[in-house]
Motif scaffolding. Structure first.
Motif, PDB file in Angstrom:
ATOM      1  N   GLY A  10       0.815 -48.488  32.806  1.00  0.00           N
ATOM      2  CA  GLY A  10       1.959 -48.160  33.629  1.00  0.00           C
ATOM      3  C   GLY A  10       1.716 -47.062  34.632  1.00  0.00           C
ATOM      4  O   GLY A  10       2.652 -46.616  35.289  1.00  0.00           O
ATOM      5  N   VAL A  11       0.462 -46.622  34.775  1.00  0.00           N
ATOM      6  CA  VAL A  11       0.137 -45.544  35.700  1.00  0.00           C
ATOM      7  C   VAL A  11      -0.902 -46.058  36.696  1.00  0.00           C
ATOM      8  O   VAL A  11      -1.853 -46.730  36.312  1.00  0.00           O
ATOM      9  N   ASN A  12      -0.687 -45.748  37.978  1.00  0.00           N
ATOM     10  CA  ASN A  12      -1.705 -46.077  38.971  1.00  0.00           C
ATOM     11  C   ASN A  12      -2.814 -45.030  38.894  1.00  0.00           C
ATOM     12  O   ASN A  12      -2.711 -43.951  39.467  1.00  0.00           O
ATOM     13  N   ALA A  13      -3.857 -45.348  38.172  1.00  0.00           N
ATOM     14  CA  ALA A  13      -4.952 -44.401  37.966  1.00  0.00           C
ATOM     15  C   ALA A  13      -5.969 -44.539  39.089  1.00  0.00           C
ATOM     16  O   ALA A  13      -6.531 -45.610  39.285  1.00  0.00           O
ATOM     17  N   PRO A  14      -6.214 -43.474  39.837  1.00  0.00           N
ATOM     18  CA  PRO A  14      -7.256 -43.564  40.860  1.00  0.00           C
ATOM     19  C   PRO A  14      -8.634 -43.524  40.218  1.00  0.00           C
ATOM     20  O   PRO A  14      -8.820 -42.959  39.145  1.00  0.00           O
ATOM     21  N   ARG A  15      -9.589 -44.138  40.841  1.00  0.00           N
ATOM     22  CA  ARG A  15     -10.965 -44.099  40.358  1.00  0.00           C
ATOM     23  C   ARG A  15     -11.903 -44.224  41.544  1.00  0.00           C
ATOM     24  O   ARG A  15     -11.515 -44.615  42.640  1.00  0.00           O
ATOM     25  N   TYR A  16     -13.160 -43.891  41.320  1.00  0.00           N
ATOM     26  CA  TYR A  16     -14.184 -44.105  42.333  1.00  0.00           C
ATOM     27  C   TYR A  16     -14.687 -45.531  42.201  1.00  0.00           C
ATOM     28  O   TYR A  16     -14.891 -46.036  41.095  1.00  0.00           O
ATOM     29  N   ALA A  17     -14.885 -46.184  43.316  1.00  0.00           N
ATOM     30  CA  ALA A  17     -15.363 -47.566  43.289  1.00  0.00           C
ATOM     31  C   ALA A  17     -16.866 -47.581  43.051  1.00  0.00           C
ATOM     32  O   ALA A  17     -17.620 -46.926  43.758  1.00  0.00           O
TER      33      ALA A  17
END
Length: 543
Positions: A458-465
């Motif tokens: 339920g959370v938009n988790a940012p990450r490195y691609a």
């Protein structure tokens, strides 16, 4: 002469010979006994670039952690002959300096004296984009570490000439190449129409001078170009730098002497993803991911002279200059393509074999990777074998990211004499825990160095691609092959020659150890109850 005089003369001669011989040195003759000698590997190195971010979707109540933890990445140097890590960049407080957030790619000068790493740090608030340079650790029986890092800062922060307000521009460097000792080139993926930047676009190529440690030029590309790969063609008649522009599916050509542009004609392809030049600098090979083409460009006049299909989804290409081979991986159909760099029409690559790593022909395999997804290749310099790194996924509850998803990495060994499979090597040590998916290691198609949001719990988790979930590199003496396993936070070490440390010896092509990356951001979590390891995202062979 009387007989008595002759006898006296003979006796005197014998005494003279004996006296003379007493001054001679006689060396014993040693007959060698044939025994198995230890591995005579010279001092060689392989470098790993590690990303540093972690996500915990269910932090413990007693020890809550941020949704996404991030810190500066790192570079580390592996001593091939000793299978040890003898140098690494430190954290924010390290006296020798540190890489920035979100490292993306690296290159080494031909003389081997310096390594350059691009970091797209502006993906984070107040982060900056830099290229870091360091001198490799010297040959030693103990870890010597790197010297002080040199930082090339892209002009992120400035002043808007129209308003006088502060301006912050994101460049997102994502690729570095260094074919000569006198210049280093960096591809900047760029951002278009950023309201915080006084430039309409930062899609560009930066030119670095390794002697003065300065950025001498930033050449703008058309907005929306988004370069993701570079290649330099060098011979007695040509010295050009080429850019693969993923955003507008074009190829750019520049003369390195003054970065003046050259027109490229006849190129057609969708989403170029990788490029290489032939050893003689006369041919440029471009791999396109969108339509799956291997395009050959004549570097004399920058004209496309041929194209071979490898299927949509092809993502990586490796060049073996010793055998004149090109290896192309396509995870979408689980296939490795092997080409000779001559023999086709107009001296274009000729297909030698296509090897399906799956039990049967597949299509649409990526990103589910139910069958092996090949993503990187390393060929031994001695010309005997090539190593294809691939992975499969299982137990995934979500098609994009799942903390329950199990990653199974492996290496397929190719016999280059017959261009057939020799053996396959699992990259997980027997008895170890199943390798679960790391949020920083999930690739994106098309690739982007920017932060990518993924909805988890339920959370938009940012990450490195991640560009490479697995990255392969061969040692210069052909004694080892290393595989950066991003999800494992370690570099797998495969021995390719018979070991003589033990009496019985190890068979060639055997996983001998896993070299862990430094500890990364985030709190300890079960079952290991330690901070997570950083994630190897790119391996670079030393000289």
């Amino acid at each position: 002469m009387r007989f008595r005089d002759a006898l006296r003369f003979a006796a005197l001669a014998v005494l003279i010979v004996l006296e003379t011989s007493c001054g001679q040195y006689y060396r014993p003759v040693v007959i060698p006994i044939n025994t198995t000698q230890p591995n005579p590997a010279n001092f060689h190195a392989v470098f790993a670039v590690n990303s540093n971010g972690s996500f915990n979707p269910n932090p413990p109540v007693t020890n809550p952690s941020p949704t996404f933890s991030f810190d500066v990445g790192s570079a580390m140097q592996i001593d091939v002959s000793g299978d040890t890590i003898i140098g690494a960049t430190g954290g924010l407080s390290a006296p020798e300096g540190h890489l920035n957030i979100n490292p993306t790619h690296a290159a080494i000068l031909p003389n081997g004296f310096r390594v350059f790493v691009a970091s797209a740090g502006s993906v984070e608030n107040n982060g900056v984009d830099v290229i870091s340079a360091f001198t490799p650790a010297g040959q030693s029986a103990i870890a010597t570490g790197f010297g002080s890092l040199t930082t090339f800062s892209l002009p992120n922060i400035g002043t808007n000439p129209n308003t006088g307000a502060p301006s912050f521009c994101r460049y997102l460097p994502d690729f570095v190449t260094a074919a000569q000792n006198t210049a280093v080139f960096v591809a900047n993926f760029g951002v278009d129409g950023d309201p915080n930047c006084d430039l309409p676009s930062t899609d560009s190529i930066a030119v670095l001078n390794p002697f003065s440690d300065t950025i001498t030029n930033i050449v703008s590309l058309p907005a929306g170009s988004h370069p993701v790969a570079l290649a330099q063609a060098v011979n007695t008649n040509t010295n050009k730098i080429y850019s693969a522009n993923q955003g507008n599916s074009t190829i750019s050509s520049f003369n390195t002497v003054d970065m003046s542009p050259n027109p490229v004609t006849g190129f057609s392809g969708t989403t170029p993803v990788w490029m290489l030049t032939r050893a003689d600098g006369q041919k440029l090979y471009v791999l396109t991911q969108g339509d799956g083409s291997l395009v050959t460009i004549n570097t004399v006049d920058d004209t496309a002279v041929g194209s071979v299909s490898v299927g949509p989804g092809a993502n990586y290409m490796s060049y073996d200059p010793n055998l004149g081979r090109l290896y192309v991986t396509n995870p979408a159909n689980s296939t490795l393509f092997i080409f000779s760099t001559s023999g086709g029409p107009n001296d274009t690559p000729a297909l030698l074999n296509s090897i399906n790593l799956a039990p049967a022909a597949v299509s649409g395999n990526f990103p589910s990777c139910v069958n092996p997804c090949p993503v990187s290749v390393a060929a031994l310099p001695d010309g005997s074998r090539a190593y294809v790194a691939s992975y499969t996924l299982s137990s995934c509850s979500d098609p994009v990211f799942s903390a329950t998803c199990v990653v199974t990495p492996q290496v397929t060994v190719i016999d280059t004499a017959s261009n057939t499979i020799k053996t396959a090597i699992p990259l997980m040590v027997a008895g170890s825990q199943p390798l679960t998916e790391s949020i920083d290691c999930v690739p994106t198609v098309p690739y982007t160095p920017a932060a990518v949001p993924i909805p988890v719990a339920g959370v938009n988790a940012p990450r490195y691609a991640a560009r490479f979930r697995l990255s392969a590199a061969a040692a210069a003496d052909s004694s080892h092959v290393y595989i950066g396993v991003c999800d494992a936070g370690a570099v797998a070490d495969i021995i390719t020659t018979t070991s003589t440390i033990s009496v019985s010896g190890n068979q060639p092509d055997t996983l001998v150890t896993d070299l862990p990356a430094p500890f990364g951001a985030g709190f300890p979590a079960p079952p290991a109850n330690r901070p997570p390891f950083q994630n190897p995202i790119f391996l670079l062979p030393g000289r």
